[in-house]
Structure formats: structure tokens, C-alpha cells
Scaffold this active site. Structure first.
Site, PDB file in Angstrom:
ATOM      1  N   GLN A  57      50.366  96.441   3.988  1.00 20.73           N
ATOM      2  CA  GLN A  57      49.610  97.395   4.797  1.00 20.73           C
ATOM      3  C   GLN A  57      48.112  97.118   4.735  1.00 20.73           C
ATOM      4  OE1 GLN A  57      50.506 101.495   4.186  1.00 20.73           O
ATOM      5  NE2 GLN A  57      49.003 102.161   5.665  1.00 20.73           N
ATOM      6  N   SER A  70      46.557  93.248  -0.802  1.00 22.22           N
ATOM      7  CA  SER A  70      46.074  94.092  -1.889  1.00 22.22           C
ATOM      8  C   SER A  70      46.822  93.719  -3.159  1.00 22.22           C
ATOM      9  CB  SER A  70      46.339  95.556  -1.558  1.00 22.22           C
ATOM     10  OG  SER A  70      47.718  95.786  -1.568  1.00 22.22           O
ATOM     11  N   GLU A  96      33.210  74.147   0.472  1.00 25.87           N
ATOM     12  CA  GLU A  96      32.001  74.301  -0.349  1.00 25.87           C
ATOM     13  C   GLU A  96      32.054  75.552  -1.202  1.00 25.87           C
ATOM     14  OE1 GLU A  96      28.380  73.706   1.847  1.00 25.87           O
ATOM     15  OE2 GLU A  96      29.368  72.260   3.132  1.00 25.87           O
TER      16      GLU A  96
END
Length: 383
Positions: free
Chosen positions: A12, A137, A251
């Protein structure tokens, strides 16, 4: 030379940040919600993030996955439903229920092949894919369990490609699930060797930024995601617009990661300021650079004044000149509160980009002529 990036949005949190990011990219490039190009005269390079179809439509190089359908259904019925490829929206039938094991073993295993196939297709459609952005998450079941499973597969299939992670780290005060600490420990452990750089963003810190800088007392996830989208946009700006000093995806890893396991940089963004206050600020380069080193502008709750910096990347966008930036960095180096480790005294890397920031209409953030995004690898992140 196109250097395509493929965005993968998991769970989500990842999907909601994803829809905020693509909304912002669309506004920056002038691509309408149905995928048509708003300003065909511009010479900006869309190919890094979008793929052009035969009819002249632009389709994002992205894969959305959630193990339950409701979040992605919102995107499928929302204003951007015609933008995304229908096959790149992959949903399962049942949720991982905040459970790492369900996301990693039980339910995640079933959709893994579909997702890897889709990612492989996206990579084959690109002429020289540069890397992957993974949004997820650490606290949820899909975001922790499935993300680490997918990262293991990606590092087998695309060993040489960069994998940059934008992870929502469980905040100390605001928590949405009881088992967040377990999930984040498990996913950090299993994905430690499979991710090149992981940018941590903490909901507590972003809530505080919204409260103190934007004067929103009770901010929703929409405002938080718009802030995170600004950061992601700054990180990728050099792939999409031209500038005086371009920064490649490789980088970030080269400059920020001294040792493979120490790959969790802090993210700071300035100026985050409400429209009411923005007329009274100068937004000069030294001011913005100083703001970046203040703890209350960081997206993770920790105090870098207690730790030491190992490396620091400053990404400037908008109307900036190298001379101002160099003098601002010289000033920062003289401060007592900013300490670098002995073995890396010159730890600044700078990116300069000509395109200024864009603000989503209706958001409480004000547009500024120049902005800075700082990614710093500091020892204070252990807090």
C-alpha cells in the site's frame, strides 16, 4: 543515450507514493493524465521514465503490486487510470495482513513469477536499463516480506543493475501495526545484501515537517507522499533534465556507500514552506544549504549532530550557480556541529540541475525558484 529506470511499487505504501510520484513527473514533463504529451515542442528527455507507444502516448516504466486489490483499484479508477499499462498493475486476492512470512513465503511466492516476468519485460523494452527504484514500507507485510523476496530475485536476474530503495521506516511514535519492528528487522536482514542504496523515510519526521513548515495540523498521507515525491523527483532529475553537473544512479552508490552494508542515507529536502510564508523568504543557496543540515528538516527522526557524516550528496535544482554552491559548502564545513569521519574529510558530492521544482496544484507546498535535496550517510541513523 537513454538510461531507463524502472520503478517498482510494492504494497500500500509503495503504490500510494507511486501515484504521487507519477502525478509529479507528469506535471514536470507536461504529460497529461491520459498519457498524451501536453507540450510537444519541449526537448526534455522522457525516455528515462516513460516509454512512447506508436500512437504517441507515454506509458510509465513502472510495476505496481499489492497482495490485496483495494489500493491499486483506486489507481485503476482514479484520474490516472489511462496512464498506466493495465498489465503493470498486479494484484493478489488476499492480503499479507502485516505478516512478513505471508508476504515472503505463502502468498508472495504465488505472484512472484508474474511480477518478475513483468519487470523482465519492462527491462527488455528499455534499450539500456540503468536500474530499479523500489518503493515499499518496512512495516507492512507486502512491503517487507514480498519486497525482500523480489530483491533477492532481482539481484539474481539483474546482478549488474543498480537497485535504489525508497523505504518507509517504522516511526517511533506513530505506528500503524503492532508487528512493524519484527517486519523491519526481518526485511533489513534478508535484503541487506540485495539493495545498493536504501533511502529511509520516517512518517514521524515527515508529519513534523508538515506540521511545522507547512502549518498543516493533521496531515493526511497524501501530503506526506507529495513531499516524498519531491525528494524522488530531485534524485532522478538529472536523468530527465539537463544540468551543469549531472548525477547518475551509479554515482549515488559510489559516493554514498563506503562499505556495502552501510547503505542507509538520510534524506533532507529544502525548502518545504507553505504558500503563505514563501513570499517572505529569499531561498538563497547558502540558506537552503544550511536548512539541509538542520534536524527538523530531515525525513528520519535522529540527530546527526551527535554522529559523524561519512558522505553527503547535495542535489540542487533550479536557478543555481556553482560558485554560490561551493562557497555555501565551505561555510558548512567550518561549523562545529557538522563533523566528518577522519578517513573521508572531503565528503561532498554536488549535482546541479536547471529544471526548478514543480508543485502539484492544490498542495499546500509553495513553489520555490531553487531547491536542494541532501542525501547524507551519517552514523546517527542507528538511532
Amino acid at each position: 543515450m537513454p538510461r531507463e529506470c524502472i520503478s517498482i511499487h510494492l504494497g500500500q505504501a509503495g503504490c500510494q507514493i507511486g501515484s504521487a510520484c507519477w502525478e509529479l513527473y507528469g506535471l514536470e514533463h507536461g504529460i497529461n493524465p491520459d498519457g498524451s504529451c501536453g507540450n510537444p515542442e519541449s526537448d526534455a528527455d522522457y525516455t528515462a521514465f516513460y516509454q512512447e507507444t506508436g500512437k504517441g502516448k507515454y506509458v510509465p516504466r513502472s510495476v505496481f503490486l499489492d497482495l490485496e486489490p483495494s489500493v491499486i483499484d483506486e489507481i485503476r479508477t482514479g484520474p490516472y487510470r489511462q496512464l498506466f499499462h493495465p498489465e503493470s498493475m498486479i494484484t493478489g486476492k488476499e492480503d499479507a495482513a502485516n505478516n512478513f512470512a505471508r508476504g515472503h513465503y505463502t502468498i508472495g511466492k504465488e505472484v512472484l513469477d508474474r511480477v518478475v516476468d513483468k519487470v523482465r519485460k519492462e527491462a527488455e523494452n528499455a534499450s539500456s536499463p540503468q536500474g530499479f527504484f523500489i518503493f515499499h514500507s518496512f512495516g507492512g507485510g507486502t512491503g517487507s516480506g514480498f519486497a525482500s523476496l523480489l530483491q533477492e530475485r532481482l539481484s539474481l536476474e539483474f546482478a549488474k543493475k543498480n537497485k535504489l530503495d525508497f523505504a518507509i521506516y517504522p516511526a517511533p511514535q506513530t505506528s500503524t501495526a503492532v508487528v512493524e519492528p519484527y517486519n523491519s528487522v526481518l526485511t533489513t536482514h534478508s535484503a541487506m545484501d540485495h539493495s545498493d542504496v536504501t533511502f529511509l523515510v520516517d512518517n514521524d519526521a515527515v508529519f513534523n515537517i508538515c506540521k511545522n513548515n507547512l502549518d498543516i495540523q493533521h496531515s493526511s498521507y497524501k501530503e506526506l507522499n507529495q513531499l516524498i515525491a519531491q525528494v524522488v523527483s530531485s534524485v532522478t532529475a538529472s536523468l530527465r533534465f539537463e544540468g551543469a553537473l549531472n548525477v547518475d544512479l551509479n554515482e549515488f552508490q559510489t559516493n554514498l556507500v563506503p562499505y556495502p552494508r552501510i547503505h542507509f542515507p538520510l534524506v533532507t529536502y529544502a525548502p518545504v514552506i507553505s504558500a503563505a510564508k514563501s513570499g517572505h523568504e529569499r531561498h538563497s543557496v547558502p540558506e537552503l544549504t544550511a536548512q539541509c543540515f538542520e534536524p527538523n528538516n530531515q525525513m528520519v527522526v535522529c540527530d546527526p549532530r551527535t554522529g559523524k557524516y561519512m558522505a553527503c550528496v547535495l542535489l540542487y535544482r533550479g536557478d543555481t550557480v556553482a560558485k554560490d554552491i561551493n562557497s555555501a559548502i565551505q561555510t558548512m564545513k567550518t561549523k562545529r556541529s557538522i563533523q566528518f569521519v577522519e578517513w573521508c574529510p572531503t565528503g561532498f558530492k554536488v549535482g546541479i540541475n536547471n529544471a526548478p521544482m514543480t508543485v502539484v496544484p492544490g498542495s499546500s507546498q509553495a513553489k520555490a525558484p531553487r531547491s536542494v535535496c541532501m542525501l547524507s550517510n551519517t552514523t546517527a541513523i542507528v538511532e
